[in-house]
Design an enzyme around this catalytic site. Structure first.
Site, mmCIF file in Angstrom:
data_model
loop_
_atom_site.group_PDB
_atom_site.id
_atom_site.type_symbol
_atom_site.label_atom_id
_atom_site.label_comp_id
_atom_site.label_asym_id
_atom_site.label_seq_id
_atom_site.Cartn_x
_atom_site.Cartn_y
_atom_site.Cartn_z
ATOM 1 N N HIS A 1 0.867 -1.176 0.000
ATOM 2 C CA HIS A 1 0.000 0.000 0.000
ATOM 3 C C HIS A 1 0.904 1.226 0.000
ATOM 4 O O HIS A 1 2.075 1.151 0.422
ATOM 5 C CB HIS A 1 -0.884 0.026 1.247
ATOM 6 C CG HIS A 1 -1.980 -1.007 1.243
ATOM 7 N ND1 HIS A 1 -2.943 -1.067 0.269
ATOM 8 C CD2 HIS A 1 -2.247 -2.027 2.110
ATOM 9 C CE1 HIS A 1 -3.777 -2.063 0.530
ATOM 10 N NE2 HIS A 1 -3.374 -2.667 1.646
ATOM 11 N N CYS B 1 -0.304 2.424 -4.453
ATOM 12 C CA CYS B 1 -1.087 3.634 -4.718
ATOM 13 C C CYS B 1 -0.229 4.858 -4.423
ATOM 14 O O CYS B 1 0.657 4.834 -3.578
ATOM 15 C CB CYS B 1 -2.341 3.670 -3.842
ATOM 16 S SG CYS B 1 -3.556 2.410 -4.250
#
Length: 434
Positions: free
Chosen positions: A246, A289
């Site tokens: 992430h 991301c």
């Protein structure tokens, strides 16, 4: 004989009746095509011609043109393939009419699959997924080899790349996060597919690959620092670093919810901190991301695309170093060659600044899928920057598939940054004879 070779009229009409919906919604990827190949509905050349189409709609249209000609089992096999690829709503669409259901009950030539057959089919799909792992890219296709002629005609103009191994590759893949320290970070389902794909890919490209999974931010720092200090860098010609987690803009998460700054990572490999890799290409691939904004896409308009933009160039540095260099020249002192702090790097990002990156929970992330495919097929005769342009083109064509959710038809756009001075050719499977 002709009727036995073709699809039944009833099935053909069902496809025709729903063709518009299928062309808009059907996702024709390698998993679906492989399922039809396994049932001997599609030949290898048919599968290649379908997957060679550049857009999802064109792939769907080519498949729908072929299916009616592929025998009486083609329709039921297509329905099974839709279910296997999580497109149940389309299989329901094709079989939902009451008249059709009544016909199916009374038609002994097209028996409904038994539970045992369904289980066997599902088992075969799971086995296929286990071995192929990345169903949207040709994971079973070996890396295509570079020819001696190509090497000889390009080696002088590109970075030196003939050591064996070509270099060391570090893959850090965070899949499961601490439920207490990082309760807001969900498991990255499909992340384990990505790191296995990368391990196989770079091993086949003759890199010595090390994979670390589920590290805290400090664990990632320690791992990268140790990798940078590796004395083996002295005898190889490049290195690869892949970070999968992430993330936010400029950083990726450790499993403890703490951030590892990407600028620190790049600095660790700069010419001061990692002298053994000076003047050698350092390749980074970041699957994370870079923000929370979802790219919902826009409808393409007819007409030319305007890409021109104004630019104004100035020297960002001041004039403070000019007097020193003039003084050295006047004294007759020959200075040592200086390198910029950071050079010879290229970094591929899964998404643009501020936006989210897409990941399929079963097949892995879009970016790693396309990177794997492009490197396997094109590294034999294409340099890395152009390969990443091709990855961008493939990512641009993709759309999210999650009917009924905000992710349905979402988009992603990858990008890369580069401070390379030459082309990076990996010259796969070629070793010069001295």
């Amino acid at each position: 004989i002709m009727l036995e070779c073709g699809m039944s009229d009833r099935d053909r009409q069902a496809l025709k009746r729903r063709s518009a919906d299928l062309c808009k919604q059907l996702v024709v990827d390698e998993l679906l095509v492989q399922s039809l190949q396994a049932d001997s509905i599609l030949t290898e050349s048919m599968a290649e011609s379908i997957l060679a189409e550049q857009t999802s709609q064109k792939r769907s249209w080519r498949l729908l043109l072929l299916l009616p000609k592929r025998g009486p089992r083609a329709f039921s096999s297509f329905i099974s393939a839709l279910k296997e690829t999580e497109q149940q709503h389309l299989s329901d669409l094709l079989t939902e009419s009451p008249e059709r259901d009544a016909e199916r009950v009374g038609d002994s030539s097209l028996p409904l699959p038994t539970q045992e057959e369904v289980s066997v089919k599902r088992q075969r799909t799971q086995e296929s997924m286990e071995f192929s792992l990345d169903a949207d890219s040709p994971i079973n296709t070996p890396v295509l080899p570079c020819t001696p002629d190509f090497y000889l005609s390009h080696c002088q103009q590109s970075y030196r790349m003939n050591s064996s191994p070509r270099g060391f590759a570090l893959v850090i893949s965070n899949v499961t996060f601490d439920s207490h320290a990082a309760s807001d970070l969900d498991p990255r389902k499909g992340g384990e597919v990505d790191d296995e794909v990368l391990r196989k890919l770079f091993t086949e490209l003759d890199y010595r690959v090390t994979v670390h999974r589920d590290l805290t931010a400090q664990g990632m720092r320690n791992c990268i620092e140790e990798f940078c200090r590796c004395l083996g860098h002295q005898t190889v010609h490049s290195c690869v670093v892949c970070l999968l987690s992430h993330g936010v803009d400029g950083a990726v998460y450790g499993t403890d919810g703490q951030l590892l700054q990407l600028d620190w990572v790049f600095k660790s490999f700069n010419n001061a901190h990692c002298p053994l890799l000076q003047n050698k290409p350092k390749m980074f691939f970041i699957q994370a991301c870079r923000g929370e904004e979802m790219d919902c896409g826009v409808e393409q308009m007819d007409g030319p695309v305007r890409t021109s933009s104004l630019s104004c160039e100035q020297r960002d540095a001041g004039r403070e170093g000019q007097g020193e260099s003039q003084q050295r020249g006047a004294l007759g002192i020959k200075p040592r060659i200086k390198l910029p702090q950071r050079s010879d790097m290229i970094c591929g990002f899964a998404s643009l600044k501020g936006t989210a990156a897409m990941r399929n929970t079963k097949r892995g992330s879009w970016f790693i899928q396309e990177l794997n495919s492009a490197l396997r097929l094109r590294s034999r005769d294409t340099h890395l920057a152009d390969i990443l342009v091709q990855v961008n083109a493939r990512i641009k064509e993709r759309e999210g598939y999650a009917p009924g959710t905000a992710h349905h038809r979402c988009k992603e756009m990858s990008e890369f940054t580069s401070s390379l001075r030459k082309d990076v050719y990996l010259f796969p499977k070629y070793q010069p004879q001295y």
